[in-house]
Design an enzyme around this catalytic site. Sequence first.
Site, short mmCIF file in Angstrom:
data_model
loop_
_atom_site.label_atom_id
_atom_site.label_comp_id
_atom_site.label_asym_id
_atom_site.label_seq_id
_atom_site.Cartn_x
_atom_site.Cartn_y
_atom_site.Cartn_z
N GLU A 189 62.09 -3.54 28.86
CA GLU A 189 61.06 -3.53 27.81
C GLU A 189 60.96 -4.88 27.09
O GLU A 189 61.18 -4.99 25.89
CB GLU A 189 61.38 -2.42 26.81
N GLU A 383 61.65 5.25 32.80
CA GLU A 383 62.14 6.02 31.65
C GLU A 383 61.05 6.98 31.22
O GLU A 383 59.89 6.59 31.07
CB GLU A 383 62.48 5.12 30.46
C1 BG6 Z 1 63.75 3.10 25.51
C2 BG6 Z 1 65.01 2.28 25.76
O1 BG6 Z 1 62.81 2.38 24.87
O2 BG6 Z 1 63.93 4.22 24.69
C3 BG6 Z 1 66.27 3.11 25.92
O3 BG6 Z 1 64.85 1.47 26.89
C4 BG6 Z 1 66.29 4.16 24.82
O4 BG6 Z 1 67.39 2.27 25.91
C5 BG6 Z 1 65.06 5.03 24.93
O5 BG6 Z 1 67.46 4.92 24.78
C6 BG6 Z 1 65.00 6.18 23.93
O6 BG6 Z 1 65.14 5.71 22.63
P1 BG6 Z 1 66.23 6.34 21.65
O7 BG6 Z 1 66.12 5.57 20.40
O8 BG6 Z 1 65.87 7.77 21.51
O9 BG6 Z 1 67.54 6.15 22.34
#
Ligand code: BG6
Length: 487
Positions: A189, A383
Site C-alpha cells: 500500500e 487483502e
Molecule cells: C491493510 C494493511 O491496509 O489493512 C494490513 O495492509 C492491515 O497490514 C489491514 O492489517 C487491516 O487493518 P487493521 O487496522 O484492521 O489491521
Amino acid sequence: MSGFKNNFLWGGALAANQVEGAWNEKGKGLSVADVAKYKPNLDVGDYAGHNNITTDMIMKAMVSDDTEYYPKRSGIDFYHKYEEDIKLFAEMGFKTLRISIAWTRIFPTGEEEAPNQDGIAFYKSIFETLKKNNIEPIVTLSHYEMPLHLSITYNGWVERKLVDMFVKYAKVCFEEFGDYVKYWLTFNEIDSVGRHPFITAGIIPDKCKDYSLDEAIYQALHHQYIAAAKATKLCHQMIPDSKMGCMLTKLTTYPNTCHPSDVLLSLERNLDNYSHADIQIFGKYPILYLESLKKKNINIKMEKNDEKILFEGKSDYLAFSYYMSRTESADPNKEKAAGNTIMSVKNPYLESTEWGWQIDPVGLRISLIELYDRYNVPLIIVENGMGALDNLEDNNQIHDNYRIEYLKEHIKEMRKAVEMGVDLFGYTSWAPIDLISVSTSQMSKRYGYIYVDQDDLGHGSKRRYKKDSFFWYQKVIETNGNEIDWE
Ligand code: BG6
C-alpha cells in the site's frame, strides 16, 4: 461452472510485523512496528493509529522491553509456530500464501554491509515448509516494518540514501530466496505514506524542520517509487520468470450525491488513488499529479536519471487491498464513517463492521473493472476481509457466519468481474489467522479462519482453533469457487 482459472491462486495474506513476534531474537533490529502502541481507541484525526508519534515517544519505547503496550513485538508467535500454521493453511488447501520479510531480520539497522545469516535462515525454512506443502509464496519486501534506525537517523524515506539501502536488501532477498519465490511485491500500500507517514515511510513529524510534513511525504513517496523501480529491474535480471508487482490500497470513492461538486471531489480522490499505481505501471508521473504538487508549492527533489529509472522498472502486475468503498461530499457537515486508516462520508446504503468499516462487495467488482480497464495488466486481490469480535465457545468452536457472509459476497462479485473478462489470477484474504491489527494493535479485531487464543495484552495459550469459516474456505478452494451458491 466457476469462472476462475484452473490455476487460480486461492490463499491468505500476512505481514511479518503483525504475526512473527520474536522482536529481539537472533539479531533482529528494531522496526517502526516495534514502537507502535496498543491503541484500542483511535484519536480523532488519527485513523491510522500511529501518526501522533514523537521522537520522545520513540526514545522511551526503545529502552522499554514491554510487549503488552507494544503488541507487535510478540505478534502471534508465528516465528516459532510457522510450521503448525502453514500445516493448517495447507489443510485448507491454500495454493498461495502472501507473507512479508522483516527487513530488520536481514539488515537490523539497514546500514550493515553484510546481512544477518540467522534472518536468512529463518525465511529459507519458511519457504522450504511452503514448498513441502505445495504453497506458492507471494512475498512483500516492505510491509510497515522498516528499520527504526533509518527513521530516527534520516527521517525515513525523506532521505535519498534509503533507495540504495533498500536495493541492497532486495538484492540479498533475490539472491537467497529467488529459488523459492517467483511472485514479489515491493511496498505494501505505497499510497499509505500520505495516511500514515510513520509506519509506511518512517517519517517522524517533529523531525520535519527544513521542510513541511507534506513535502516529506511526497519526497518519501518519490524515493519509494525509485527504489521499487530499481528493485523490479533487478528482480527481472536476477530471477528468471519472476514477476514483480506494485500494491495499492484500492479506495474506490463514490460521490455522495450527483451534485457536481460531490462528483468532482470523488473524481479527485480516485485520481489521487490511481496516481500511485500509474507511476509504477505506466512508469511515469501523471501530468495532473505533478501539476497538483506545483499548486501546493511542494518541491520534490528528483535526479536526472529518475524518469528513466521509473520507465525501466515498471510493475508486471497490480496487487491491491480492498476492504470497503468510500463516499465523499463537498459538504463538510455530512455524517462520517470510519474506514481503513481514513474517514469518509457515511453511505446510507451500506452496513458496517464492528469497527465501522462499510461493507460493499459490489464496490469490489467496480474496483476490479476500473483497474483492469485502466491498466490492462494481471490483477490480484492481496487483502480483503472483515475484522470482527469472535467468541470462543466452551467446545472450542467459533461460529463466524458473519465472516463467511462477508467473504462470500465479495467472492461472488469477484467472479462476476472475472466473467466480464477481468484478468484476475488470485485472491489472498486478510488474514487467514488472527493477528495484531495494524491501526489499533488490537488482537480482538480478528480476521482469521483460525482463532488464536490470545487477548489484547498478549495473554493466553496461543493455541490455534479452526473457526466455521475454516471449513467453508476449504470447500471454496477445493471446488475452485463452486462451493458458493451463485444465486
Ligand atoms: C491493510 C494493511 O491496509 O489493512 C494490513 O495492509 C492491515 O497490514 C489491514 O492489517 C487491516 O487493518 P487493521 O487496522 O484492521 O489491521
